[in-house]
Design a protein around this motif. Sequence first.
Motif, PDB file in Angstrom:
ATOM      1  N   SER A  87       0.824  -1.212   0.000  1.00 48.29           N
ATOM      2  CA  SER A  87       0.000   0.000   0.000  1.00 48.29           C
ATOM      3  C   SER A  87       0.855   1.258   0.000  1.00 48.29           C
ATOM      4  CB  SER A  87      -0.937   0.004   1.215  1.00 48.29           C
ATOM      5  OG  SER A  87      -0.209   0.216   2.416  1.00 48.29           O
ATOM      6  N   GLN A  88       2.109   1.134   0.418  1.00 46.10           N
ATOM      7  CA  GLN A  88       2.996   2.286   0.526  1.00 46.10           C
ATOM      8  C   GLN A  88       4.002   2.400  -0.616  1.00 46.10           C
ATOM      9  OE1 GLN A  88       4.839   2.504   4.517  1.00 46.10           O
ATOM     10  NE2 GLN A  88       3.278   1.059   5.184  1.00 46.10           N
ATOM     11  N   THR A  89       4.156   1.324  -1.405  1.00 49.69           N
ATOM     12  CA  THR A  89       5.231   1.273  -2.398  1.00 49.69           C
ATOM     13  C   THR A  89       4.644   0.972  -3.776  1.00 49.69           C
ATOM     14  OG1 THR A  89       6.615   0.333  -0.645  1.00 49.69           O
ATOM     15  CG2 THR A  89       7.498   0.305  -2.891  1.00 49.69           C
ATOM     16  N   PRO A  90       4.883   1.838  -4.770  1.00 50.71           N
ATOM     17  CA  PRO A  90       4.241   1.696  -6.090  1.00 50.71           C
ATOM     18  C   PRO A  90       4.979   0.737  -7.022  1.00 50.71           C
ATOM     19  CG  PRO A  90       5.527   3.703  -6.051  1.00 50.71           C
ATOM     20  CD  PRO A  90       5.662   3.096  -4.672  1.00 50.71           C
ATOM     21  N   PHE A  91       4.983  -0.535  -6.693  1.00 52.41           N
ATOM     22  CA  PHE A  91       5.608  -1.520  -7.572  1.00 52.41           C
ATOM     23  C   PHE A  91       4.813  -1.658  -8.872  1.00 52.41           C
ATOM     24  CE2 PHE A  91       7.065  -3.000  -3.358  1.00 52.41           C
ATOM     25  CZ  PHE A  91       8.427  -3.039  -3.593  1.00 52.41           C
ATOM     26  N   ASP A  92       5.527  -1.996  -9.936  1.00 49.73           N
ATOM     27  CA  ASP A  92       4.863  -2.358 -11.185  1.00 49.73           C
ATOM     28  C   ASP A  92       4.358  -3.792 -11.157  1.00 49.73           C
ATOM     29  OD1 ASP A  92       5.139  -0.005 -12.947  1.00 49.73           O
ATOM     30  OD2 ASP A  92       7.293  -0.363 -12.738  1.00 49.73           O
ATOM     31  N   PHE A  93       5.059  -4.642 -10.417  1.00 47.37           N
ATOM     32  CA  PHE A  93       4.820  -6.078 -10.550  1.00 47.37           C
ATOM     33  C   PHE A  93       5.211  -6.775  -9.255  1.00 47.37           C
ATOM     34  CE2 PHE A  93       6.624 -10.186 -12.547  1.00 47.37           C
ATOM     35  CZ  PHE A  93       5.390 -10.807 -12.569  1.00 47.37           C
ATOM     36  N   VAL A  94       4.374  -7.721  -8.821  1.00 47.95           N
ATOM     37  CA  VAL A  94       4.634  -8.461  -7.590  1.00 47.95           C
ATOM     38  C   VAL A  94       4.516  -9.958  -7.871  1.00 47.95           C
ATOM     39  CG1 VAL A  94       3.915  -8.897  -5.213  1.00 47.95           C
ATOM     40  CG2 VAL A  94       3.768  -6.570  -6.159  1.00 47.95           C
ATOM     41  N   ILE A  95       5.620 -10.660  -7.679  1.00 49.96           N
ATOM     42  CA  ILE A  95       5.621 -12.123  -7.729  1.00 49.96           C
ATOM     43  C   ILE A  95       5.450 -12.642  -6.306  1.00 49.96           C
ATOM     44  CG2 ILE A  95       6.962 -14.203  -8.258  1.00 49.96           C
ATOM     45  CD1 ILE A  95       8.527 -12.594 -10.318  1.00 49.96           C
ATOM     46  N   GLY A  96       4.550 -13.576  -6.130  1.00 50.08           N
ATOM     47  CA  GLY A  96       4.463 -14.317  -4.867  1.00 50.08           C
ATOM     48  C   GLY A  96       5.106 -15.675  -5.060  1.00 50.08           C
ATOM     49  N   SER A  97       6.018 -16.036  -4.179  1.00 51.53           N
ATOM     50  CA  SER A  97       6.729 -17.313  -4.318  1.00 51.53           C
ATOM     51  C   SER A  97       6.774 -18.047  -2.981  1.00 51.53           C
ATOM     52  CB  SER A  97       8.170 -17.091  -4.797  1.00 51.53           C
ATOM     53  OG  SER A  97       8.209 -16.581  -6.100  1.00 51.53           O
ATOM     54  N   SER A  98       6.892 -19.361  -3.076  1.00 50.80           N
ATOM     55  CA  SER A  98       7.153 -20.174  -1.890  1.00 50.80           C
ATOM     56  C   SER A  98       8.617 -20.579  -1.914  1.00 50.80           C
ATOM     57  CB  SER A  98       6.272 -21.426  -1.874  1.00 50.80           C
ATOM     58  OG  SER A  98       4.937 -21.103  -1.591  1.00 50.80           O
ATOM     59  N   HIS A  99       9.389 -20.001  -1.004  1.00 48.69           N
ATOM     60  CA  HIS A  99      10.775 -20.412  -0.815  1.00 48.69           C
ATOM     61  C   HIS A  99      10.901 -21.258   0.449  1.00 48.69           C
ATOM     62  CE1 HIS A  99      11.574 -16.558  -3.208  1.00 48.69           C
ATOM     63  NE2 HIS A  99      11.861 -17.580  -4.003  1.00 48.69           N
ATOM     64  N   LEU A 100      10.131 -20.928   1.462  1.00 45.61           N
ATOM     65  CA  LEU A 100      10.182 -21.675   2.714  1.00 45.61           C
ATOM     66  C   LEU A 100       8.993 -22.617   2.827  1.00 45.61           C
ATOM     67  CD1 LEU A 100      11.200 -18.892   5.258  1.00 45.61           C
ATOM     68  CD2 LEU A 100      12.668 -20.630   4.236  1.00 45.61           C
ATOM     69  N   VAL A 101       9.262 -23.811   3.307  1.00 46.66           N
ATOM     70  CA  VAL A 101       8.218 -24.793   3.596  1.00 46.66           C
ATOM     71  C   VAL A 101       8.251 -25.052   5.088  1.00 46.66           C
ATOM     72  CG1 VAL A 101       7.277 -27.057   3.050  1.00 46.66           C
ATOM     73  CG2 VAL A 101       8.646 -25.841   1.351  1.00 46.66           C
ATOM     74  N   ALA A 148      -3.982 -17.811   2.345  1.00 49.91           N
ATOM     75  CA  ALA A 148      -3.773 -16.805   3.386  1.00 49.91           C
ATOM     76  C   ALA A 148      -3.520 -15.419   2.825  1.00 49.91           C
ATOM     77  CB  ALA A 148      -2.589 -17.212   4.271  1.00 49.91           C
ATOM     78  N   TYR A 149      -3.061 -15.319   1.570  1.00 46.71           N
ATOM     79  CA  TYR A 149      -2.659 -14.009   1.044  1.00 46.71           C
ATOM     80  C   TYR A 149      -2.859 -13.962  -0.465  1.00 46.71           C
ATOM     81  CZ  TYR A 149      -0.013  -9.805   0.103  1.00 46.71           C
ATOM     82  OH  TYR A 149       0.341  -8.548  -0.309  1.00 46.71           O
ATOM     83  N   ASP A 150      -3.453 -12.862  -0.947  1.00 53.63           N
ATOM     84  CA  ASP A 150      -3.749 -12.747  -2.374  1.00 53.63           C
ATOM     85  C   ASP A 150      -3.231 -11.452  -2.996  1.00 53.63           C
ATOM     86  OD1 ASP A 150      -5.428 -10.826  -1.342  1.00 53.63           O
ATOM     87  OD2 ASP A 150      -7.263 -11.618  -2.241  1.00 53.63           O
ATOM     88  N   GLY A 151      -2.256 -10.810  -2.366  1.00 51.22           N
ATOM     89  CA  GLY A 151      -1.821  -9.502  -2.820  1.00 51.22           C
ATOM     90  C   GLY A 151      -0.773  -9.497  -3.920  1.00 51.22           C
ATOM     91  N   PHE A 152      -0.486 -10.626  -4.509  1.00 45.30           N
ATOM     92  CA  PHE A 152       0.527 -10.727  -5.571  1.00 45.30           C
ATOM     93  C   PHE A 152      -0.159 -10.713  -6.942  1.00 45.30           C
ATOM     94  CE2 PHE A 152      -0.767 -14.835  -4.004  1.00 45.30           C
ATOM     95  CZ  PHE A 152      -1.069 -15.544  -5.158  1.00 45.30           C
ATOM     96  N   ASP A 153       0.639 -10.634  -8.006  1.00 42.91           N
ATOM     97  CA  ASP A 153       0.107 -10.634  -9.371  1.00 42.91           C
ATOM     98  C   ASP A 153       0.223 -12.001 -10.031  1.00 42.91           C
ATOM     99  OD1 ASP A 153      -0.445  -7.807  -9.304  1.00 42.91           O
ATOM    100  OD2 ASP A 153       1.704  -7.465  -9.592  1.00 42.91           O
TER     101      ASP A 153
END
Length: 272
Positions: free
Chosen positions: A102-116, A149-154
């Motif tokens: 909400s504070q940072t104007p990114f063009d693009f957001v990848i959501g990834s799973s690195h930790l299990v 749990a989270y849907d804020g990525f593209d």
Amino acid sequence: MDRQILWDCHMHSSFSADSDTPMEVMIHRAVETGLQGITFTEHLDPDYPVTPDNLDFSLNIPAYKEKLAELSDIYKDKIQVRFGIELGLQMHLGEYFDSLLSQTPFDFVIGSSHLVHGYDPYYPEFFEGRKEFLCYMEYFESILENISAYDGFDVYGHIDYVVRYGPNRNREYSYGRYKDILDEILKKLISMGKGIELNTGGYHYGLGEPNPCTAVIRRYRELGGEIITIGADAHTPDKIACAFDKAASVLEACGFRYYTIFKDRKPEFISL
């Protein structure tokens, strides 16, 4: 240079803990490669555990943003440079990420799973004393947990990332073997209006396939998925646009006639 894909939308520089390459070196190489545009997607993995190599996956976002803006202006007549981020998702980080985005104007957001559940499959400890099949299943289950749990990525990044590092890598891995859970992931992402990426990192990891593999990409399209970005996951300049000719062939074979880039968090569709 003739290339059907002219944007690399997943790359890292020394702002990411696992790269030592200055951002300008990455941009310069992208220009040499003949790309029209690139999107930096620097790593941010809050609450990342202590690693054997002491990597710190925090991110100095103000410094990153400032440097990207400076270089984007310098190279504006040669290449478009966009401002992205790769978020390492965990179930408890939703509020933190919402506040950040909400504070940072990114063009693009990848959501990834690195930790299990606190372990990164990059390190052998995740697999020690366990069946590879169950490790892979736990990884895919963690993706479902994260996107519930989270849907804020593209787009969701490198869905089968785990197979890069398994004891047998992708020798015993296939879409068919994990069909039920992979379909559940894909259907959930599509219902959320999210895309996936074709990450050519799988080729430079020696898998002979992108991440996710071709069969998963085909299934995403069959289920109605439309948003697909292309990225080499480069951490060094020699990997920029790696195997993009193969990526174009995979997209066409899977029924795509376009790929996707993002600006201001909105998708743009580019014909192959």
